[in-house]
Scaffold this motif. Structure first.
Motif, PDB file in Angstrom:
ATOM      1  N   GLU A  68       0.829  -1.205   0.000  1.00 15.75           N
ATOM      2  CA  GLU A  68       0.000   0.000   0.000  1.00 15.75           C
ATOM      3  C   GLU A  68       0.868   1.261   0.000  1.00 15.75           C
ATOM      4  OE1 GLU A  68      -3.667  -0.127   2.538  1.00 15.75           O
ATOM      5  OE2 GLU A  68      -2.695  -1.899   3.362  1.00 15.75           O
ATOM      6  N   ILE A  69       1.958   1.204   0.750  1.00 15.25           N
ATOM      7  CA  ILE A  69       2.876   2.343   0.794  1.00 15.25           C
ATOM      8  C   ILE A  69       3.637   2.461  -0.508  1.00 15.25           C
ATOM      9  CG2 ILE A  69       4.849   3.340   2.025  1.00 15.25           C
ATOM     10  CD1 ILE A  69       3.915   1.766   4.500  1.00 15.25           C
ATOM     11  N   ALA A  70       4.117   1.328  -1.026  1.00 18.37           N
ATOM     12  CA  ALA A  70       4.880   1.328  -2.275  1.00 18.37           C
ATOM     13  C   ALA A  70       4.059   1.900  -3.421  1.00 18.37           C
ATOM     14  CB  ALA A  70       5.342  -0.091  -2.606  1.00 18.37           C
ATOM     15  N   GLY A  97      13.609   2.486  -0.519  1.00 21.20           N
ATOM     16  CA  GLY A  97      13.370   3.910  -0.768  1.00 21.20           C
ATOM     17  C   GLY A  97      11.947   4.363  -0.544  1.00 21.20           C
ATOM     18  N   LEU A  98      11.215   3.658   0.318  1.00 20.57           N
ATOM     19  CA  LEU A  98       9.818   4.017   0.569  1.00 20.57           C
ATOM     20  C   LEU A  98       9.648   5.040   1.688  1.00 20.57           C
ATOM     21  CD1 LEU A  98       8.115   0.483   0.405  1.00 20.57           C
ATOM     22  CD2 LEU A  98       8.434   2.153  -1.442  1.00 20.57           C
ATOM     23  N   PHE A  99      10.726   5.242   2.469  1.00 20.33           N
ATOM     24  CA  PHE A  99      10.617   6.103   3.642  1.00 20.33           C
ATOM     25  C   PHE A  99      11.644   7.227   3.625  1.00 20.33           C
ATOM     26  CE2 PHE A  99       9.588   1.780   5.671  1.00 20.33           C
ATOM     27  CZ  PHE A  99       8.254   1.856   5.295  1.00 20.33           C
ATOM     28  N   GLU A 100      11.276   8.324   4.249  1.00 20.93           N
ATOM     29  CA  GLU A 100      12.196   9.442   4.432  1.00 20.93           C
ATOM     30  C   GLU A 100      13.226   9.087   5.506  1.00 20.93           C
ATOM     31  OE1 GLU A 100      12.205  12.249   2.770  1.00 20.93           O
ATOM     32  OE2 GLU A 100      10.231  12.311   1.793  1.00 20.93           O
ATOM     33  N   LYS A 101      14.400   9.695   5.435  1.00 26.81           N
ATOM     34  CA  LYS A 101      15.387   9.534   6.489  1.00 26.81           C
ATOM     35  C   LYS A 101      14.955  10.334   7.721  1.00 26.81           C
ATOM     36  CE  LYS A 101      18.319   7.141   3.949  1.00 26.81           C
ATOM     37  NZ  LYS A 101      18.605   5.714   4.203  1.00 26.81           N
ATOM     38  N   ILE A 102      15.296   9.812   8.879  1.00 27.72           N
ATOM     39  CA  ILE A 102      15.005  10.495  10.145  1.00 27.72           C
ATOM     40  C   ILE A 102      16.323  10.740  10.868  1.00 27.72           C
ATOM     41  CG2 ILE A 102      13.888  10.294  12.400  1.00 27.72           C
ATOM     42  CD1 ILE A 102      11.711   8.620  11.085  1.00 27.72           C
ATOM     43  N   ASP A 103      16.588  11.979  11.196  1.00 25.23           N
ATOM     44  CA  ASP A 103      17.836  12.358  11.853  1.00 25.23           C
ATOM     45  C   ASP A 103      17.758  12.002  13.332  1.00 25.23           C
ATOM     46  OD1 ASP A 103      20.133  13.468  12.856  1.00 25.23           O
ATOM     47  OD2 ASP A 103      19.835  15.448  11.936  1.00 25.23           O
ATOM     48  N   CYS A 128      15.628   5.171   8.989  1.00 27.83           N
ATOM     49  CA  CYS A 128      14.320   5.635   8.525  1.00 27.83           C
ATOM     50  C   CYS A 128      13.197   5.447   9.542  1.00 27.83           C
ATOM     51  CB  CYS A 128      13.913   4.892   7.249  1.00 27.83           C
ATOM     52  SG  CYS A 128      15.023   5.082   5.846  1.00 27.83           S
ATOM     53  N   ALA A 129      13.506   4.980  10.737  1.00 26.93           N
ATOM     54  CA  ALA A 129      12.418   4.640  11.659  1.00 26.93           C
ATOM     55  C   ALA A 129      12.843   4.805  13.112  1.00 26.93           C
ATOM     56  CB  ALA A 129      11.962   3.198  11.425  1.00 26.93           C
ATOM     57  N   VAL A 130      11.856   5.094  13.950  1.00 21.66           N
ATOM     58  CA  VAL A 130      12.074   5.208  15.395  1.00 21.66           C
ATOM     59  C   VAL A 130      11.020   4.360  16.094  1.00 21.66           C
ATOM     60  CG1 VAL A 130      12.306   6.747  17.370  1.00 21.66           C
ATOM     61  CG2 VAL A 130      12.884   7.575  15.080  1.00 21.66           C
ATOM     62  N   ALA A 131      11.465   3.491  17.001  1.00 21.32           N
ATOM     63  CA  ALA A 131      10.546   2.589  17.691  1.00 21.32           C
ATOM     64  C   ALA A 131       9.701   3.314  18.723  1.00 21.32           C
ATOM     65  CB  ALA A 131      11.323   1.461  18.344  1.00 21.32           C
ATOM     66  N   THR A 132       8.525   2.791  18.935  1.00 20.84           N
ATOM     67  CA  THR A 132       7.634   3.287  19.985  1.00 20.84           C
ATOM     68  C   THR A 132       7.456   2.227  21.071  1.00 20.84           C
ATOM     69  OG1 THR A 132       5.724   2.551  18.678  1.00 20.84           O
ATOM     70  CG2 THR A 132       6.395   4.869  18.480  1.00 20.84           C
ATOM     71  N   ILE A 133       7.055   1.044  20.651  1.00 23.90           N
ATOM     72  CA  ILE A 133       6.751  -0.014  21.633  1.00 23.90           C
ATOM     73  C   ILE A 133       7.217  -1.359  21.090  1.00 23.90           C
ATOM     74  CG2 ILE A 133       4.749   1.146  22.620  1.00 23.90           C
ATOM     75  CD1 ILE A 133       4.179  -1.723  20.216  1.00 23.90           C
ATOM     76  N   PHE A 268       7.685   4.129  14.013  1.00 17.23           N
ATOM     77  CA  PHE A 268       7.100   5.128  13.122  1.00 17.23           C
ATOM     78  C   PHE A 268       8.066   5.410  11.975  1.00 17.23           C
ATOM     79  CE2 PHE A 268       4.198   7.073  16.529  1.00 17.23           C
ATOM     80  CZ  PHE A 268       3.062   6.548  15.939  1.00 17.23           C
ATOM     81  N   VAL A 269       7.503   5.472  10.767  1.00 12.54           N
ATOM     82  CA  VAL A 269       8.251   5.876   9.579  1.00 12.54           C
ATOM     83  C   VAL A 269       7.498   7.005   8.903  1.00 12.54           C
ATOM     84  CG1 VAL A 269       9.246   3.579   9.200  1.00 12.54           C
ATOM     85  CG2 VAL A 269       7.074   4.185   8.094  1.00 12.54           C
ATOM     86  N   ILE A 270       8.194   7.736   8.038  1.00  7.90           N
ATOM     87  CA  ILE A 270       7.591   8.817   7.260  1.00  7.90           C
ATOM     88  C   ILE A 270       7.654   8.425   5.790  1.00  7.90           C
ATOM     89  CG2 ILE A 270       7.755  11.258   6.610  1.00  7.90           C
ATOM     90  CD1 ILE A 270       9.134  11.695   9.360  1.00  7.90           C
ATOM     91  N   VAL A 271       6.510   8.451   5.132  1.00  8.53           N
ATOM     92  CA  VAL A 271       6.436   7.993   3.745  1.00  8.53           C
ATOM     93  C   VAL A 271       7.208   8.939   2.828  1.00  8.53           C
ATOM     94  CG1 VAL A 271       4.898   7.375   1.843  1.00  8.53           C
ATOM     95  CG2 VAL A 271       4.199   6.940   4.208  1.00  8.53           C
ATOM     96  N   LYS A 272       8.012   8.363   1.942  1.00  8.35           N
ATOM     97  CA  LYS A 272       8.799   9.143   0.995  1.00  8.35           C
ATOM     98  C   LYS A 272       7.872   9.989   0.120  1.00  8.35           C
ATOM     99  CE  LYS A 272      12.897   9.919  -0.942  1.00  8.35           C
ATOM    100  NZ  LYS A 272      14.078  10.391  -0.176  1.00  8.35           N
TER     101      LYS A 272
END
Length: 355
Positions: A68-70, A97-103, A128-133, A268-272
């Motif tokens: 769905e994201i692709a 390459g589906l997600f934005e980079k996260i600093d 590209c991702a930061v964990a929550t749980i 959490f990821v951010i869609v490219k």
């Protein structure tokens, strides 16, 4: 056990944790898994973030499929900004390459000043991702129906003679294959070594064959408690927090079998190509702060990804966390394994279902 929390108080706590320039009021879409899990995110993340920044959070549900994201990225018609994904998908989607980079250097320190890099568990912050749980996949049953004679181990889930009746099972090879091997005698530490071999894969599917005719398939986390409540299944695989939520909210008497639990992080990821990338980045930083992650556990007992958040959780809630000292076998999902072998195993699983 899980109480309502005052949104205004959370907003003030968010200000203390994150000192950032307020964003212009706009809208972001956050896509997650629905049900009690999304409810916990709304209370701990979405409402406080809107109160702090003026940015509205629009909620969408999905089933975890990267396709769905692709499709959105490929067509340039990106409708989602932030998505809750499991670790294997976070790694694979980043590689594709589906997600934005996260600093990671911009993630907030803990409320006591511990840098985020030292506060998150190993591997829980990726490019590209930061964990929550992280949550546990476990077996659940209805004590009102089985009482003290209910299942005690993962092996009971596969024992149709001892416990006749239907089993609920997620329509996905992940966890099911790990469970099949553990129930067949493979030690948790050896599961992925065995499953990386053709003979190991055959062994896992042979074990699944023993209950295939009695399986009721589910695809959404809201379904297992419903299957138990209706009596359609005698036991089911489930995300452990959904059972706790059903017991509290719906006054059910469902029990968990912790033996064989497979723990999985969510990130959490951010869609490219997100049209609201700046607001999405700000949201991820807010939602993965010490306070926000601790607050989510008040609504659903999933273990926070930050050590500083875990320290804020009440003892009564900690008893329901996957890392709450439960007896029995347990293992962490291997994102690296599923990133490497997932495509082939998904094809094999689909072919197996079609037989």
């Amino acid at each position: 056990m899980f109480k309502k929390i005052h949104v205004g108080a959370l907003a003030l706590a968010g200000v203390a944790v994150l000192c950032a320039t307020p964003l212009a009021a706009q809208e972001i879409t956050v896509t997650s898994w629905g049900g009690a899990y999304t409810k916990s995110q709304e209370e701990a993340y979405y409402k406080p973030f809107t109160a702090k920044t003026g940015t509205k959070v629009v909620v969408q549900d999905y089933n975890g499929d990267l396709a769905e994201i692709a499709a959105q990225v490929k067509t340039g018609n990106v409708k989602w900004d932030v998505v809750d994904v499991e670790l294997a998908e976070a790694i694979k989607g980043c590689e594709e390459g589906l997600f934005e980079k996260i600093d990671a250097s911009k993630l907030p320190a803990s409320d006591t000043g511990t840098p985020a890099a030292k506060d998150f568990g190993p591997g829980l912050v990726t490019p590209c991702a930061v964990a929550t749980i992280f949550y546990a996949n476990v077996v659940a049953y209805d004590k009102a129906k089985l009482g003290a004679k209910g299942p005690k181990s993962l092996n009971d889930y596969f024992d149709l003679a001892k416990f006749p009746g239907k089993r609920g099972m997620r329509k996905n090879p992940s966890v099911n294959l790990e469970w099949a091997l553990m129930a067949d005698g493979v030690a948790p530490a050896d599961v992925y070594k065995v499953l990386a071999t053709p003979a190991g894969v055959d062994r896992a599917f042979k074990k699944l064959d023993t209950i295939k005719s009695s399986v009721v398939w589910w695809t959404a986390g809201t379904q297992p408690p419903q299957l138990l409540a209706s009596g359609e299944v005698v036991m089911t695989s489930v995300y452990h927090g959904r059972v706790v939520d059903a017991n509290v909210k719906d006054k059910r008497d469902f029990a968990l079998v912790w033996d064989g639990q497979v723990q999985v992080p969510d990130l959490f990821v951010i869609v490219k190509g997100s049209k609201n990338a700046a607001a999405a980045q700000e949201f991820v930083r807010f939602a993965t702060s010490t306070t926000a992650l601790a607050e989510q556990a008040k609504w659903i007992p999933y273990a926070p990804a930050r050590a500083s958040s875990l320290a804020k959780i009440a003892p009564a809630t900690k008893e329901w966390l996957p890392n709450g000292g439960h007896a029995g076998r347990q293992m962490l999902t291997s994102a690296e394994f599923w990133s490497e072998y997932g495509d082939d195993l998904n094809k094999r699983f689909s072919a197996w279902l079609a037989k």
